[in-house]
Structures are given as structure tokens and as C-alpha cells.
Write an enzyme that holds these catalytic residues in place. Structure first.
Site, PDB file in Angstrom:
ATOM      1  N   ARG A 166       0.821  -1.226   0.000  1.00  0.00           N
ATOM      2  CA  ARG A 166       0.000   0.000   0.000  1.00  0.00           C
ATOM      3  C   ARG A 166       0.852   1.273   0.000  1.00  0.00           C
ATOM      4  O   ARG A 166       1.898   1.314   0.653  1.00  0.00           O
ATOM      5  CB  ARG A 166      -0.905   0.034   1.236  1.00  0.00           C
ATOM      6  N   GLU A 288       6.729 -20.295  16.398  1.00  0.00           N
ATOM      7  CA  GLU A 288       6.280 -21.189  15.329  1.00  0.00           C
ATOM      8  C   GLU A 288       7.491 -21.649  14.516  1.00  0.00           C
ATOM      9  O   GLU A 288       8.188 -20.832  13.909  1.00  0.00           O
ATOM     10  CB  GLU A 288       5.321 -20.398  14.437  1.00  0.00           C
TER      11      GLU A 288
HETATM   12  P1  FAD Z   1      -9.014 -28.819   9.844  1.00  0.00           P
HETATM   13  O1  FAD Z   1      -9.148 -27.712  10.812  1.00  0.00           O
HETATM   14  O2  FAD Z   1      -7.649 -29.380   9.589  1.00  0.00           O
HETATM   15  O3  FAD Z   1      -9.995 -30.000  10.320  1.00  0.00           O
HETATM   16  C1  FAD Z   1      -9.839 -31.333   9.907  1.00  0.00           C
HETATM   17  C2  FAD Z   1     -10.211 -32.205  11.108  1.00  0.00           C
HETATM   18  O4  FAD Z   1     -10.201 -33.584  10.687  1.00  0.00           O
HETATM   19  C3  FAD Z   1      -9.189 -32.080  12.237  1.00  0.00           C
HETATM   20  O5  FAD Z   1      -9.851 -31.788  13.452  1.00  0.00           O
HETATM   21  C4  FAD Z   1      -8.527 -33.464  12.268  1.00  0.00           C
HETATM   22  O6  FAD Z   1      -8.167 -33.871  13.569  1.00  0.00           O
HETATM   23  C5  FAD Z   1      -9.626 -34.357  11.705  1.00  0.00           C
HETATM   24  N1  FAD Z   1      -9.079 -35.578  11.113  1.00  0.00           N
HETATM   25  C6  FAD Z   1      -8.138 -35.662  10.148  1.00  0.00           C
HETATM   26  N2  FAD Z   1      -7.875 -36.965   9.880  1.00  0.00           N
HETATM   27  C7  FAD Z   1      -8.660 -37.697  10.700  1.00  0.00           C
HETATM   28  C8  FAD Z   1      -8.844 -39.110  10.895  1.00  0.00           C
HETATM   29  N3  FAD Z   1      -8.135 -40.000  10.217  1.00  0.00           N
HETATM   30  N4  FAD Z   1      -9.747 -39.517  11.827  1.00  0.00           N
HETATM   31  C9  FAD Z   1     -10.466 -38.602  12.549  1.00  0.00           C
HETATM   32  N5  FAD Z   1     -10.314 -37.271  12.403  1.00  0.00           N
HETATM   33  C10 FAD Z   1      -9.441 -36.819  11.489  1.00  0.00           C
HETATM   34  N6  FAD Z   1      -7.419 -18.787   8.306  1.00  0.00           N
HETATM   35  C11 FAD Z   1      -7.876 -17.507   8.417  1.00  0.00           C
HETATM   36  O7  FAD Z   1      -8.944 -17.189   7.892  1.00  0.00           O
HETATM   37  N7  FAD Z   1      -7.159 -16.568   9.140  1.00  0.00           N
HETATM   38  C12 FAD Z   1      -5.974 -16.853   9.746  1.00  0.00           C
HETATM   39  O8  FAD Z   1      -5.375 -15.977  10.396  1.00  0.00           O
HETATM   40  C13 FAD Z   1      -5.473 -18.191   9.628  1.00  0.00           C
HETATM   41  N8  FAD Z   1      -4.281 -18.521  10.193  1.00  0.00           N
HETATM   42  C14 FAD Z   1      -3.831 -19.800  10.088  1.00  0.00           C
HETATM   43  C15 FAD Z   1      -2.629 -20.121  10.723  1.00  0.00           C
HETATM   44  C16 FAD Z   1      -2.140 -21.420  10.652  1.00  0.00           C
HETATM   45  C17 FAD Z   1      -0.838 -21.759  11.334  1.00  0.00           C
HETATM   46  C18 FAD Z   1      -2.868 -22.419   9.936  1.00  0.00           C
HETATM   47  C19 FAD Z   1      -2.357 -23.835   9.856  1.00  0.00           C
HETATM   48  C20 FAD Z   1      -4.059 -22.104   9.305  1.00  0.00           C
HETATM   49  C21 FAD Z   1      -4.560 -20.797   9.369  1.00  0.00           C
HETATM   50  N9  FAD Z   1      -5.779 -20.454   8.785  1.00  0.00           N
HETATM   51  C22 FAD Z   1      -6.237 -19.152   8.889  1.00  0.00           C
HETATM   52  C23 FAD Z   1      -6.590 -21.449   8.022  1.00  0.00           C
HETATM   53  C24 FAD Z   1      -7.628 -22.197   8.879  1.00  0.00           C
HETATM   54  O9  FAD Z   1      -6.978 -22.868   9.932  1.00  0.00           O
HETATM   55  C25 FAD Z   1      -8.346 -23.216   7.974  1.00  0.00           C
HETATM   56  O10 FAD Z   1      -9.009 -22.556   6.919  1.00  0.00           O
HETATM   57  C26 FAD Z   1      -9.393 -24.072   8.684  1.00  0.00           C
HETATM   58  O11 FAD Z   1      -9.012 -24.445   9.977  1.00  0.00           O
HETATM   59  C27 FAD Z   1      -9.638 -25.328   7.849  1.00  0.00           C
HETATM   60  O12 FAD Z   1     -10.673 -26.118   8.409  1.00  0.00           O
HETATM   61  P2  FAD Z   1     -10.865 -27.622   7.922  1.00  0.00           P
HETATM   62  O13 FAD Z   1     -12.105 -28.116   8.586  1.00  0.00           O
HETATM   63  O14 FAD Z   1     -10.787 -27.688   6.445  1.00  0.00           O
HETATM   64  O15 FAD Z   1      -9.573 -28.421   8.411  1.00  0.00           O
END
Ligand code: FAD
Ligand code: UDP
Length: 354
Positions: A166, A288
Site C-alpha cells: 500500500r 512457530e
Molecule cells: P481442519 O481444521 O484441519 O480440520 C480437519 C479435522 O479432521 C481435524 O480436526 C482433524 O483432527 C480431523 N481428522 C483428520 N484426519 C482424521 C482421521 N483419520 N480420523 C479422525 N479425524 C481426522 N485462516 C484464516 O482465515 N485466518 C488466519 O489468520 C489463519 N491462520 C492460520 C494459521 C495457521 C498456522 C494455519 C495452519 C491455518 C490458518 N488459517 C487461517 C486457516 C484455517 O486454519 C483453515 O481454513 C481451517 O481451519 C480449515 O478447516 P478444515 O475443517 O478444512 O480443516
């Protein structure tokens, strides 16, 4: 399967339409990567700092049904050698670097330092073509190399294009209209979403193979390559280790400081109490550390290269042949979704399927 945002939003939509739902998750908590744990009066973002932001009024209204959001605006800082900089790149950053005072001076200066690169082919070339060598080496090269464990020349520019540049003093990390942090933490928000849904924690999907006897549809939100026994090869993920520490007082005066030097082993330090209004005398900080892809740590970031996208597309073909199982979320769609995007995708999937 999975109580992350995709699974929880889909479950909420299913019960709202009169379906009966059960959620399983292998972790010992709900919320997936948005899980927050309360220690004293501080909500700890256990899987890295999560700031909610969106341009969609519908998604903003949706999350506000399950949590009250404060007016937090994300303004991270960068530490490089002995200096602290305003970030993302804005007029104050250019002032700190070069004594720039006005938008016009800033534009002229960047114009003079940009490298002329026709059709930048990767993250490095794109960055150099936008901000030149000094900004690239101060803010981007070291951080990106550490974070992705890859040379920025091997990474797509899409990874960094989400960061604004920006010519104003606006240091808001995001351009979206709505932004905030749930005042009681993300776990509380997810609890409210799935209120009344039975949840079996500590239950791995692969611990049994007859889930379909209990449900006529399964939503799978885990790793897609794992689901298909890696028949088309592994899909790599960038992983992280989080190291939490308790301190007295105020550690860094901001919720989030990036360490962009390659020689510093961690990428950022989060100080959770600055996400909220708390006058706690204690503070909890989280370092981290990026992990090697082959480590056993949790998969966090899909690595969006052409090769990996080809592998993913082969798995996607297989998912289209499934009758009783549907797939969604960061791991099952191998997509670098932010929270608002994953919520939008789950709402859309629910509308189509249910
Ligand atoms: P997940 O949260 O990964 O959920 C998947 C679930 O499935 C987990 O609970 C896991 O335990 C379960 N699972 C997987 N395999 C198995 C199995 N074999 N048996 C049973 N359970 C299982 N987004 C933002 O908008 N703003 C931010 O500031 C931001 N910061 C982030 C920072 C970090 C470090 C990370 C990693 C991500 C960030 N994100 C952010 C992105 C955000 O975390 C994701 O968009 C969101 O959490 C994705 O949700 P999900 O349900 O797809 O996946
Ligand atoms: N980035 C950087 N320096 C920083 C912050 C980010 O070079 O101080 C680059 C890095 O390549 C990172 C990308 O910008 O992967 C996107 O940053 P963001 O903060 O959006 O990453 P995430 O929240 O996904 O970790």
C-alpha cells in the site's frame, strides 16, 4: 469425519435441516486448527494465530450467530536484524526503510527499485518485479524459505499475492470489509455451531472400516491421499511445531511479530493476549517452527505446485466415483483455504447435498 470448520459448519447445516449427525475426530478437542484453549483469561490459538476476515456479509452474519466478535484489526510487525518494521508493506515501512513521506514519493521509489521481469514465473520473480531486491531480501526471501522449506524460485507467486502493498499508512494486514476475533475464542464458536451434535473425540477414522453401517452419508475432511492409500503418490504438506511459553507482563507489545531473517529458526512469535482486551499480568507466547515435510507433525499447508495439483486431480477423479462419501476442507480438497473460504465452501456443499 473431522470437527474442523468444514465438518462443524456442515454438521450445523445438516441438523438445521432435520438430519441426525454424529461427528468423530481423532484429536481430543473440537475445532480442528482453529481450536483455542483458555489459560487463565487468555485464549491461546493452539495451532497458530487465527484472525477472521471476509468480504461476504453472509459469512460474517453466519459466524456472528455463533460468536460475538470484537473489532480487532491485524497489524503484525516484522523484526529483521535490530529493526522492527511496519508490515504489510505500506508507507510507514517505506518511511522506515528510505525516509519516504508521501504516496507519490513511495510510488516513485518502488518504480525505481522494481526489476523488470516479463511474466514472472515464481514467487521470487514476482516479488522482485513488485518491490525490488532490498524489500525482497528484508521481508520475503528468508521468511518464505523458512516457512516453505523451499527456494522461493520453486514456489508459485499465488502464495504471496494475498499480501497487500500500500501507498498509504494503512497497516491492516487484510483488505476485507469484516474482521475480528471471537471474544470467547474459536472453540466456543464451534461449540455453539454443533450444539446438540454427539461428538466422539480421540476416534481415528481408520480405527474401523464400517462407518457406513452407522450413517448413510460420510463427510470426510482428512487427508485425501491417505484416504486412497496414496495410490497416486503422497501429497506433501508444510507442517509446523508450536512452542508455548508463559511469561510475566508484556513480551512484545503486539499479537504477532514475524522474524524474517533466515538464520532465526522460527518464523513468528504470537502473543495471544494482544488478540483480546485483557489486563492479565501473565502472557503466553508461541514460537512457530516450520517442520520438514516428511516429519510426523500434523499437515497444515497444502503446497500448491503444478505437480501436486496434478496428483490431487487424480484423487479428485476417484472422489467423483464415491456414492456415500463426500469430501471437503483444507486437507480433503488440498486447498489453501482461509476460515471464511472453508465456511463458504461448507455452506455451499451443504446446500448442494442436503
Ligand atoms: P481442519 O481444521 O484441519 O480440520 C480437519 C479435522 O479432521 C481435524 O480436526 C482433524 O483432527 C480431523 N481428522 C483428520 N484426519 C482424521 C482421521 N483419520 N480420523 C479422525 N479425524 C481426522 N485462516 C484464516 O482465515 N485466518 C488466519 O489468520 C489463519 N491462520 C492460520 C494459521 C495457521 C498456522 C494455519 C495452519 C491455518 C490458518 N488459517 C487461517 C486457516 C484455517 O486454519 C483453515 O481454513 C481451517 O481451519 C480449515 O478447516 P478444515 O475443517 O478444512 O480443516
Ligand atoms: N510472507 C513473507 N514475509 C512475511 C509474511 C509473509 O515473505 O513477513 C510471505 C510468505 O511466503 C508467506 C506468504 O507471504 O507464506 C503469505 O503470508 P501469510 O501471512 O498470509 O501466511 P499464512 O497466514 O498462511 O501463514
Amino acid at each position: 469425519m473431522g470437527s474442523g470448520l468444514f465438518g462443524s459448519v456442515f454438521a450445523q447445516q445438516a441438523i438445521a435441516r432435520g438430519k441426525s449427525v454424529i461427528i468423530i475426530d481423532k484429536r481430543d478437542h473440537i475445532g480442528g486448527n482453529v481450536f483455542t484453549d483458555k489459560v487463565g483469561d487468555i485464549n491461546i490459538h493452539m495451532y497458530g494465530p487465527h484472525v477472521f476476515h471476509t468480504d461476504s456479509i453472509d459469512i460474517w452474519k453466519y459466524v456472528n450467530k455463533y460468536a460475538s466478535f470484537d473489532n480487532y484489526i491485524h497489524r503484525p510487525k516484522v523484526k529483521y536484524k535490530d529493526s522492527v518494521y511496519s508490515f504489510p508493506i505500506n508507507l510507514l515501512t517505506l518511511h522506515q526503510l528510505w525516509g519516504i513521506n508521501t504516496p507519490e514519493e513511495g510510488q516513485k521509489k518502488l518504480q525505481s527499485v522494481r526489476l523488470e521481469i516479463d511474466n514472472p514465473a515464481n514467487l521470487e520473480e514476482w516479488s522482485l518485479s513488485q518491490v525490488g531486491e532490498e524489500i525482497y531480501s528484508t521481508f520475503i526471501r528468508g521468511y518464505t524459505k523458512k516457512q516453505w522449506k523451499r527456494d522461493p524460485k520453486e514456489l508459485p507467486a499465488s502464495i504471496i499475492k494475498r499480501l497487500p502493498i500500500r501507498f498509504t499508512f494503512d497497516d491492516n494486514y487484510f483488505n476485507h470489509r469484516y474482521q475480528g476475533i471471537p471474544t470467547q475464542g474459536y472453540t466456543h464458536m464451534v461449540e455453539n455451531m454443533i450444539d446438540g451434535v454427539p461428538v466422539e473425540l480421540g476416534t481415528d477414522y481408520y480405527s474401523r472400516d464400517d462407518w457406513i453401517r452407522y450413517a448413510h452419508t460420510i463427510l470426510f475432511t482428512g487427508r485425501i491421499d491417505e484416504y486412497y492409500n496414496r495410490v497416486h503418490g503422497s501429497l506433501p504438506y508444510r507442517s509446523l511445531t508450536f512452542q508455548h511459553e508463559l511469561h510475566k507482563g508484556d513480551y512484545q507489545g503486539a499479537s504477532h511479530v514475524n522474524y524474517t531473517e533466515e538464520s532465526v529458526p522460527y518464523t513468528r512469535i504470537t502473543e495471544h493476549k494482544h488478540f483480546e482486551r485483557t489486563d492479565s499480568n501473565n502472557t503466553i507466547i508461541t514460537f512457530e517452527y516450520p517442520e520438514n515435510e516428511e516429519s510426523d507433525s500434523d499437515p497444515y499447508y497444502p503446497i500448491d505446485t503444478a505437480k501436486n495439483r496434478d496428483i490431487y486431480n487424480k484423487y479428485r477423479e476417484l472422489t467423483l466415483q464415491e456414492k456415500d462419501t463426500i469430501f471437503g476442507g483444507r486437507l480433503a480438497e488440498y486447498k489453501y483455504y482461509d476460515m471464511h473460504q472453508v465456511i463458504g465452501a461448507a455452506l455451499q456443499k451443504a446446500k448442494t447435498i442436503l
